[in-house]
Design a protein around this motif. Sequence first.
Motif, mmCIF file in Angstrom:
data_model
loop_
_atom_site.group_PDB
_atom_site.id
_atom_site.type_symbol
_atom_site.label_atom_id
_atom_site.label_comp_id
_atom_site.label_asym_id
_atom_site.label_seq_id
_atom_site.Cartn_x
_atom_site.Cartn_y
_atom_site.Cartn_z
ATOM 1 N N SER A 458 0.809 -1.208 0.000
ATOM 2 C CA SER A 458 0.000 0.000 0.000
ATOM 3 C C SER A 458 0.846 1.263 0.000
ATOM 4 O O SER A 458 0.390 2.328 -0.415
ATOM 5 N N ARG A 459 2.099 1.136 0.498
ATOM 6 C CA ARG A 459 3.011 2.281 0.551
ATOM 7 C C ARG A 459 4.412 1.811 0.170
ATOM 8 O O ARG A 459 4.760 0.642 0.372
ATOM 9 N N PRO A 460 5.249 2.702 -0.358
ATOM 10 C CA PRO A 460 6.581 2.278 -0.798
ATOM 11 C C PRO A 460 7.524 1.904 0.335
ATOM 12 O O PRO A 460 8.562 1.286 0.090
ATOM 13 N N ASP A 461 7.178 2.276 1.583
ATOM 14 C CA ASP A 461 8.064 1.952 2.700
ATOM 15 C C ASP A 461 7.419 0.993 3.697
ATOM 16 O O ASP A 461 7.870 0.871 4.835
ATOM 17 N N LEU A 485 18.542 -5.552 -2.001
ATOM 18 C CA LEU A 485 19.966 -5.330 -2.242
ATOM 19 C C LEU A 485 20.551 -6.423 -3.132
ATOM 20 O O LEU A 485 21.419 -6.157 -3.977
ATOM 21 N N ASP A 486 20.085 -7.656 -2.963
ATOM 22 C CA ASP A 486 20.507 -8.718 -3.875
ATOM 23 C C ASP A 486 20.089 -8.378 -5.306
ATOM 24 O O ASP A 486 20.873 -8.551 -6.248
ATOM 25 N N GLY A 498 16.869 1.988 -3.810
ATOM 26 C CA GLY A 498 15.957 2.952 -3.209
ATOM 27 C C GLY A 498 14.909 2.300 -2.340
ATOM 28 O O GLY A 498 14.552 2.831 -1.274
ATOM 29 N N TRP A 499 14.402 1.151 -2.777
ATOM 30 C CA TRP A 499 13.398 0.445 -1.972
ATOM 31 C C TRP A 499 14.010 -0.037 -0.669
ATOM 32 O O TRP A 499 13.408 0.098 0.412
ATOM 33 N N GLU A 560 27.842 0.164 2.546
ATOM 34 C CA GLU A 560 28.847 -0.144 1.524
ATOM 35 C C GLU A 560 28.382 0.254 0.132
ATOM 36 O O GLU A 560 29.203 0.577 -0.725
ATOM 37 N N HIS A 561 27.065 0.246 -0.088
ATOM 38 C CA HIS A 561 26.547 0.617 -1.402
ATOM 39 C C HIS A 561 26.326 2.121 -1.556
ATOM 40 O O HIS A 561 26.234 2.615 -2.687
ATOM 41 N N THR A 562 26.200 2.837 -0.460
ATOM 42 C CA THR A 562 25.846 4.263 -0.559
ATOM 43 C C THR A 562 26.894 5.192 0.049
ATOM 44 O O THR A 562 26.921 6.372 -0.275
ATOM 45 N N ARG A 563 27.720 4.688 0.952
ATOM 46 C CA ARG A 563 28.665 5.487 1.747
ATOM 47 C C ARG A 563 27.962 6.518 2.604
ATOM 48 O O ARG A 563 28.576 7.473 3.097
ATOM 49 N N ASP A 564 26.659 6.351 2.813
ATOM 50 C CA ASP A 564 25.902 7.277 3.656
ATOM 51 C C ASP A 564 26.187 6.944 5.117
ATOM 52 O O ASP A 564 25.916 5.822 5.562
#
Length: 695
Positions: A458-461, A485-486, A498-499, A560-564
């Motif tokens: 119902s919602r993206p998160d 992530l896979d 993003g998801w 590791e994928h974003t460095r955030d």
Amino acid sequence: MGTNRLAGAASAYLRSAAHQPVEWHPWEADAFARAAAEDKPVLLDIGAVWCHWCHVMDAESYEDPALAELLNREFVCVKVDRDERPDVDARYQRAVQAIARQGGWPLTGFLTPDAQLFHGGTYFPPEPAPGRPSFREMLERVLAVWRGERGQVRAQAKALRHALAGHLDEAAPGELSDLVLADATHGILATADRAHGGFGSRPKFPHPATVEFLLHRWCDAPEPTLRAVIHEILDGMANGGFRDLLGGGFHRYSVDERWVIPHFEKMASDNAELLRVYARAAALFGRPAWTAVARETVRWIREVLADPDGAGGFGASQDADTGAGDDGDYFTWTREELAALLDADELAIALARFGIGSLGRMPHDPARNVLFTAATAATLAERFGGTQEEMERLLDGIDGKLRAAGARRTAPFVDRTRYAGWNAMLAGALLRAAPVLEDPWAREAGLAALARLRREQSRPDAVAHAAGGVAGLLDDPVQCAAAALDAFEVTGAAEWLGWAEALMDKVWSEHWDADRGGFFDTARGRDGEGLLAMPAKPLQDSPNASPNGVAGITLARLFEHTRDPRWRERHRALVAAFGGAAKELGLFASAYLLAADWLVHPATHLVITGPAGDSLADRLHRRALASFLPRRVVVRLTPGGAPDRLPPALAALAPAADQVRGIACAGDRCLAPTAEPEEWVARLRSLVPTRYLSE
């Protein structure tokens, strides 16, 4: 025959009880309001559609009209599907374990009208047995206490609730280091069964998260004992009747220490984790037998669990039985059944190969046998003559005949419910296994299942446990984020990253305990009766990987994928929240140990640059995905991509994404880029201790 309130339930397990004379309620506020209005205790039955002993108790007790009359007159009866409501099951399992010193299904609980448990157990027989009263006797004892000792009932319920509070919150702050991980590893190895593989004695559960943790530890510190224990458990499970040698896939657990006689139900969650670990171990050690096990597990998923309408997704389980009185007959064979299908030479080989008449005899019917690998093709070739290759072809023919005969049997029920967390686990496992097996169906099935899951929310998160089901459970969004992530590593499509970020941001805001750390298993603000109101922070793998452990690994991968830095900060906080329990829990907190491993040791980045659709870049990408490396992160960087998301050392090597190159870095140590597939494979192999692989 009439039906009760369960006839319209979404759960297959609840619908299977719709014909019973018991006036069942599902878990709902109305049931407890009725119990309060009528001043009756609540009988709580928790089970599952795949559960053998649940079927037995249903047939013996809940379908007995005389017993149903007692239940309907004196109790308000509530039936729960543990797959549909894991939040209910987790709390009442712990509460019953505190009383009975054991848990499992069926779970039989006795509750006050405000849903507080005051007594309970598991399976109760229709007649008294040594050390176990009959179900009727137990009901009468509970009624006597309810009528005459109400104060004691309330005191017992209060004491249980108080004791349970300390068990449900498993947070124990502490710092993690390589020394702590090494100590935990040695503690795990001390429990290993070196004779038969696995951990402990009987019954034996597979502990795939533990095996994966040991794979990581072996790559970092290749001790011979580590490798031996890994090989022993994977070979033991693969050769025993715990694995369905004909149908593919794995059963729930083994009742004996040799992995020969299983409990026959097959679970989506268990097979997802076992597929993942066999594919990873095969990629690391190059064992063809483990590759074959992974391939056969994929076949079972495709033939049995995959959504039959082709829309994507997977069912939840395959039952152990086909009906009342059955105990694994679909999966077992008699000598006479084999003789009717095979010629004399084939029969002699089959009897020797499957150990007919030996360890696999069913206790309730010794004529029936669980098939297990009692002799290898090499041993059989030496005994019966011919080469090993000729024997393998002959065994394939025997298996084909038995599979064809098995296909004519009535198969156990398959629960088609698409639970979000289990679908994500299967999707992620298929995506991980596909490049190892070179199986395009596994890749597409994994992506289709994830796409459908995402599309139906119902919602993206947010992630509901099942279509139209409860929401706010920790395991579902965490598993979906891990699988997303896979998918990102496999496709390079930013929408999957993003998801994963959206899901884990929501998990942080709704599940994180700002006071003591760790994630609650349900979102803050969820209402619930009785013990549902009690917060729980699960760390133990029971038996599947704990949601806090999976969350920790997912937070690490997001960084590791974003460095955030927010992902690193959250990962560090989660590991610290449970650090004091790591050594003590060891074997039972392996997913958490993996999360800690990601914090203590550096990741291994594999970056493939080049235009989208370039055949050479795609080849390098597939090889990277087919590798096993500790804390592996695969990035497919195309022109216009974001090199700022890479570690600094890697970003310096990948400024021109239009050039086809494979770049591998273990921490700060980077190998020379290459565009040659053979050199790329050699570089990948150089990152693991190859000199020890064949010892």
